[in-house]
Design a protein around this motif. Sequence first.
Motif, PDB file in Angstrom:
ATOM      1  N   SER A   1      -2.168  -2.303   3.189  1.00  0.00           N
ATOM      2  CA  SER A   1      -0.835  -2.998   3.386  1.00  0.00           C
ATOM      3  C   SER A   1       0.464  -2.479   3.034  1.00  0.00           C
ATOM      4  O   SER A   1      -0.025  -1.362   3.399  1.00  0.00           O
ATOM      5  CB  SER A   1      -1.474  -2.763   1.335  1.00  0.00           C
ATOM      6  OG  SER A   1      -0.965  -2.156   0.462  1.00  0.00           O
ATOM      7  N   ALA A   2       1.548  -3.257   2.467  1.00  0.00           N
ATOM      8  CA  ALA A   2       2.693  -2.527   2.828  1.00  0.00           C
ATOM      9  C   ALA A   2       2.549  -1.192   1.997  1.00  0.00           C
ATOM     10  O   ALA A   2       3.710  -0.311   2.577  1.00  0.00           O
ATOM     11  CB  ALA A   2       4.092  -2.923   1.754  1.00  0.00           C
ATOM     12  N   LYS A   3       2.092  -0.184   1.361  1.00  0.00           N
ATOM     13  CA  LYS A   3       1.874   0.629   0.402  1.00  0.00           C
ATOM     14  C   LYS A   3       1.288   1.838   1.297  1.00  0.00           C
ATOM     15  O   LYS A   3       1.148   3.144   0.964  1.00  0.00           O
ATOM     16  CB  LYS A   3       2.012   0.816  -0.875  1.00  0.00           C
ATOM     17  CG  LYS A   3       2.828   0.656  -1.879  1.00  0.00           C
ATOM     18  CD  LYS A   3       3.175   0.179  -2.891  1.00  0.00           C
ATOM     19  CE  LYS A   3       4.250  -0.515  -3.779  1.00  0.00           C
ATOM     20  NZ  LYS A   3       3.963  -0.435  -4.933  1.00  0.00           N
ATOM     21  N   SER A   4       0.036   1.349   1.579  1.00  0.00           N
ATOM     22  CA  SER A   4      -1.395   1.855   2.215  1.00  0.00           C
ATOM     23  C   SER A   4      -0.364   2.913   4.040  1.00  0.00           C
ATOM     24  O   SER A   4       0.122   2.976   4.176  1.00  0.00           O
ATOM     25  CB  SER A   4      -2.411   0.774   3.351  1.00  0.00           C
ATOM     26  OG  SER A   4      -2.446   0.042   1.839  1.00  0.00           O
ATOM     27  N   THR A   5      -1.022   3.638   4.191  1.00  0.00           N
ATOM     28  CA  THR A   5      -1.398   4.734   5.425  1.00  0.00           C
ATOM     29  C   THR A   5      -0.541   3.930   6.801  1.00  0.00           C
ATOM     30  O   THR A   5      -1.877   2.629   6.958  1.00  0.00           O
ATOM     31  CB  THR A   5      -2.429   5.551   5.458  1.00  0.00           C
ATOM     32  OG1 THR A   5      -2.834   5.743   4.659  1.00  0.00           O
ATOM     33  CG2 THR A   5      -2.284   6.642   6.622  1.00  0.00           C
ATOM     34  N   LYS A   6      -0.225   3.876   7.627  1.00  0.00           N
ATOM     35  CA  LYS A   6      -0.202   3.182   8.820  1.00  0.00           C
ATOM     36  C   LYS A   6      -0.582   3.588   9.753  1.00  0.00           C
ATOM     37  O   LYS A   6      -0.642   5.044  10.440  1.00  0.00           O
ATOM     38  CB  LYS A   6       1.653   2.928   8.806  1.00  0.00           C
ATOM     39  CG  LYS A   6       2.347   2.324   7.573  1.00  0.00           C
ATOM     40  CD  LYS A   6       4.189   2.329   8.704  1.00  0.00           C
ATOM     41  CE  LYS A   6       4.787   1.251   7.743  1.00  0.00           C
ATOM     42  NZ  LYS A   6       5.185   1.947   6.354  1.00  0.00           N
TER      43      LYS A   6
END
Length: 321
Positions: A263-268
């Motif tokens: 998701s947008a807030k998870s680790t990339k």
Amino acid sequence: MPSYKQVFGVDPGSDLKEGQGVNFLLCPAATALRSILGCYRFFGVGKLQGQGPLWRPDNKTRLPSHAYTRHHAGTAVDIMLNEKSDPEVALGQHLVSLFEKFQSVMRWRSLIYQDYTNNPGDSTHLTPTCWSNGAHYDHIHIDWFDSKLVNWDKTITTVTLQNKNGSTLDLLVNTDGLATNIDWPSAANTDFRDNVELLKAVSELMAKFHAGELKKAVLGDQVCTVPVGVTKLELAGTWEANVNGWKGIFVFDAGGGVSWADSAKSTKHSGSWTATNSEVTWKFKDAGDIRTFKATLPLNRTKTSGIILPDGQGSFEMRKL
Ligand SMILES: [Zn+2]
């Protein structure tokens, strides 16, 4: 016709005043095009532009700059199209084809849209080439301008703008100096607004546009070795992805970088992408991830489907957010 003085009200090099008008003189050909398109509600407020401003920040340096251009001289029309709307982009591309089909009637000398340009000048010889100078994704530029008909004063390097509060602003003039006169080529005097075939073609095109029947293409496909501009534009941003049941996001940048995340807030998790004329592929750097994602161009913002290599890795779908 028209001279700098007619447009700006003062001799070239004299002071300009904040908020003063720009006397916009439109050539007959530009008038004809605006009147033909202006009949359609779609081209109402804001879609037909091309007037030059009094001054503006330079594209590269952002410094306040002043010029007398083909736009001020009334030889150009900018047809604004929402680059995020597939139907509008398709309309733009079909308009380019229509203008090319009717070039001998309209006698335009130059047009630019997306990564595509065509500069027949006074001849009817159409030679599309790749446009790589940027800034033409949100409008079609079409003009009846001839650079040989411009007179320059090379001695003028700045023009002073007098602000209403009493302060002044130095406006930079480009290295060629200031144009003092921009003559209209004979083509600019073409009034094609009563051409029945052209009116019919525009009317048919607009009917197809409103019926949602126009398909988007890659305009520079035949003339650009790699339509990087199109690819970057379409690709860059965040896409909601579904990969064999996993739901998350792919975030692409314009420079060849990509990442996935739950998701947008998870680790990339980063990776890289490349493109050819016909497809874009990307891989992630995670240890043990052998997958290559592949999608065909042009991309569809609402639903792009692709395959994952090597065979057996399944497929994916993504939608631009
Ligand atoms: Zn323009």
